[in-house]
Design an enzyme around this catalytic site. Structure first.
Site, PDB file in Angstrom:
ATOM      1  N   ASP A  33       0.830  -1.208   0.000  1.00 55.53           N
ATOM      2  CA  ASP A  33       0.000   0.000   0.000  1.00 55.53           C
ATOM      3  C   ASP A  33       0.865   1.259   0.000  1.00 55.53           C
ATOM      4  O   ASP A  33       1.912   1.290   0.644  1.00 55.53           O
ATOM      5  CB  ASP A  33      -0.903  -0.011   1.237  1.00 55.53           C
ATOM      6  CG  ASP A  33      -2.008   1.023   1.163  1.00 55.53           C
ATOM      7  OD1 ASP A  33      -2.368   1.441   0.040  1.00 55.53           O
ATOM      8  OD2 ASP A  33      -2.514   1.420   2.225  1.00 55.53           O
ATOM      9  N   THR A  79     -10.144  -7.089  -6.356  1.00 56.89           N
ATOM     10  CA  THR A  79     -11.386  -7.053  -7.134  1.00 56.89           C
ATOM     11  C   THR A  79     -12.063  -5.698  -7.027  1.00 56.89           C
ATOM     12  O   THR A  79     -12.905  -5.358  -7.868  1.00 56.89           O
ATOM     13  CB  THR A  79     -12.349  -8.153  -6.645  1.00 56.89           C
ATOM     14  OG1 THR A  79     -12.458  -8.087  -5.202  1.00 56.89           O
ATOM     15  CG2 THR A  79     -11.852  -9.537  -7.027  1.00 56.89           C
ATOM     16  N   ASN A  81     -10.277  -2.825  -7.046  1.00 54.04           N
ATOM     17  CA  ASN A  81      -9.435  -1.818  -7.704  1.00 54.04           C
ATOM     18  C   ASN A  81      -9.906  -1.441  -9.100  1.00 54.04           C
ATOM     19  O   ASN A  81      -9.418  -0.459  -9.679  1.00 54.04           O
ATOM     20  CB  ASN A  81      -7.977  -2.298  -7.778  1.00 54.04           C
ATOM     21  CG  ASN A  81      -7.263  -2.264  -6.447  1.00 54.04           C
ATOM     22  OD1 ASN A  81      -6.289  -2.991  -6.237  1.00 54.04           O
ATOM     23  ND2 ASN A  81      -7.725  -1.432  -5.520  1.00 54.04           N
ATOM     24  N   ARG A 207      -5.686  -2.148   8.311  1.00 54.85           N
ATOM     25  CA  ARG A 207      -6.800  -3.005   7.903  1.00 54.85           C
ATOM     26  C   ARG A 207      -6.263  -4.001   6.880  1.00 54.85           C
ATOM     27  O   ARG A 207      -5.202  -3.792   6.307  1.00 54.85           O
ATOM     28  CB  ARG A 207      -7.947  -2.182   7.310  1.00 54.85           C
ATOM     29  CG  ARG A 207      -7.538  -1.277   6.172  1.00 54.85           C
ATOM     30  CD  ARG A 207      -8.729  -0.447   5.677  1.00 54.85           C
ATOM     31  NE  ARG A 207      -8.330   0.434   4.603  1.00 54.85           N
ATOM     32  CZ  ARG A 207      -7.855   1.666   4.758  1.00 54.85           C
ATOM     33  NH1 ARG A 207      -7.712   2.163   5.979  1.00 54.85           N
ATOM     34  NH2 ARG A 207      -7.518   2.407   3.713  1.00 54.85           N
TER      35      ARG A 207
END
EC number: 2.5.1.-
Length: 256
Positions: A33, A79, A81, A207
């Site tokens: 990320d 899925t 993105n 997360r």
């Protein structure tokens, strides 16, 4: 459960970085990320962040292989993105083509095996062809298994596995009493890999974003502050040291 070594003076080290070779996680999963934020901080287009992120993948793959990690799973494209701008998605879809074109010879030399989890539906044919070519070229390699999660979502994976289990039970005339964890695992995309021992997310976000939600039930989590393009070999080793300082209980009690 991993046990703490009582005599640290006798602890063997790996890669000259004070890593205990008896406590290297077998499977490390990473949520890569921060590419977009990395580019934004430098007033660059987001695709520049993705390009630099690809360079980080190369560095981390080399380091993981040298350290002795057996499985490295990287969350490359979810899925969810697909909702990003079309130009950005198109660039990301072309990254595996460029990555494998430039890096595959080294991966073969380092005995790395390429695999993927996720759904081929929706991927450009050029991306599929590059992935399939790399898989075929490395299928017999026995070193690090490098798994790219592409067009992957944990919930979608579980739904797919439930449908497959239902069809299997119908075909065999069986009832729900045969359903157990082992049966579910056999129908997951990761059925041939051990569950991740360690899950790392970069950028400071805390997360898991629909990543390996079944498999990560007992994983150790580390949320690293570095944006993915800035995550390097030293950061990976620091994460492994943190992992080695913990005692995994799997729902049990501490030995202390």
């Amino acid at each position: 459960m991993f046990k703490k070594l009582k005599n640290k003076n006798k602890t063997e080290t790996n890669h000259n970085n004070d890593l205990d070779i008896h406590n290297i996680p077998e499977h490390v999963a990473i949520i890569m990320d921060g590419n977009g934020r990395w580019a934004k901080k430098r007033k660059m287009p987001r695709i520049k962040g993705h390009y630099e992120g690809m360079q980080t993948i190369k560095k981390i793959t080399r380091e993981a292989s040298d350290i002795g990690i057996k499985y490295l799973t990287l969350y490359a494209f979810s899925t969810e993105n697909w909702s990003r701008p079309e130009s950005e998605v198109n660039y990301i879809m072309n990254l595996p083509v460029n990555f494998l074109k430039t890096f595959l010879p080294e991966l073969i030399e380092k005995n790395v095996k390429i695999e993927t989890i996720g759904f081929y539906e929706g991927l450009p044919q050029s991306t599929i062809d590059a992935i399939d070519f790399a898989k075929a070229k490395t299928q017999h390699n026995t070193g690090l298994t490098l798994v790219f999660a592409i067009n992957y979502g944990g919930r979608a994976e579980i739904i797919q596995s439930m449908k497959a289990i239902y069809n299997e039970l119908q075909l065999n005339g069986q009832g729900s009493e045969v359903i157990d964890e082992a049966l579910i695992k056999r129908h997951l995309m990761t059925h041939s890999y051990p569950d991740p021992d360690l899950l790392i997310r970069t950028s400071g976000e805390q997360r898991i974003s629909n990543f390996l939600i079944w498999q990560a039930s007992y994983s150790e989590f580390i949320f690293n502050e570095k944006l993915w393009p800035d995550f390097d070999e030293k950061e990976l080793r620091e994460c492994l040291k943190i992992y080695q300082s913990r005692q995994r209980r799997f729902g049990g009690l501490s030995e202390e």
